[in-house]
Write an enzyme that holds these catalytic residues in place. Structure first.
Site, short mmCIF file in Angstrom:
data_model
loop_
_atom_site.label_atom_id
_atom_site.label_comp_id
_atom_site.label_asym_id
_atom_site.label_seq_id
_atom_site.Cartn_x
_atom_site.Cartn_y
_atom_site.Cartn_z
N HIS A 1 4.68 14.06 6.28
CA HIS A 1 4.74 15.50 6.05
C HIS A 1 5.31 16.14 7.32
O HIS A 1 4.87 15.81 8.42
CB HIS A 1 3.34 16.06 5.76
N CYS B 1 -1.68 -3.77 3.32
CA CYS B 1 -2.62 -4.87 3.10
C CYS B 1 -1.88 -6.19 2.99
O CYS B 1 -2.43 -7.19 2.53
CB CYS B 1 -3.48 -4.61 1.86
N SER C 1 0.83 -1.22 0.00
CA SER C 1 0.00 0.00 0.00
C SER C 1 0.86 1.27 0.00
O SER C 1 1.45 1.57 -1.02
CB SER C 1 -1.06 0.03 1.09
#
Lengths: 124, 124
Positions: free
Chosen positions: B68, B83, B63
């Protein structure tokens, strides 16, 4: 808390299965949704899995978008994270929902930032 | 619900401010954390903002990771979504926490998938 951004966590069900397996179309839907909603795209990576499924992440000045698809289940996970005022997250989400032709949507909105106790989720 | 993946939403506070503004170091920390925790990297994009801040997204077979940073606030948002069974999310999170030298961590674990009512968060 000191909020620095808004994160939409979205589950899209009952999507168009053909769209969910089309890397080029997904890239078009995501990048158009982002830019038409006020985001500035600074990078992206899209990948088609064999035999099925697409993953895409778009880096934007305002944070990021990420999509992972399970065409066999008509399902896609979508994340939209923004720390900018000019990027309309809900408009972006609506464009992706329409693009994937989803008819069942679950959303959670989370404020991100400092002193976060994650008590401020809105679920719809 | 039918769970298809696990998503860790992490707020890192009291990080090392110099690290949070170092794009090359952040890329090294993220890609090492991912690969050493069992993820397969398939793409990434990192960006240094002027005057301050870094954004990075790493696309993995399992995934994605997204970071940030707000160096001026000693804060970074981190997302780890998997996943796959072979990717150890908690190990990856610990490596990023240590890499950023954070001493205040808030985490939320969300199961992602079908028929999700988002009632299954674990907050720590």
């Amino acid at each position: 808390m000191h909020s620095l951004g808004t994160h939409l966590i979205i589950e899209l069900e009952k999507c168009n299965q053909n769209i969910l397996d089309d890397k080029v179309l997904i890239e078009t839907i995501l990048t158009n949704a982002a830019s038409e909603s006020g985001a500035q795209i600074i990078g992206s990576t899209f990948h088609k899995f064999i035999p099925i499924g697409v993953t895409g992440v778009v880096s934007i000045s305002e944070s990021h978008l990420a999509v992972h698809t399970w065409p066999e289940l008509s399902y896609a996970s979508v994340d939209i994270f923004s720390c900018g005022d000019n990027f309309n997250l809900n408009e972006c989400a609506q464009k992706i929902i329409r693009g994937f032709q989803s008819t069942k949507v679950s959303k959670m909105k989370i404020d991100r930032g400092i002193d976060n106790k994650f008590s401020n989720q809105e679920i719809s």
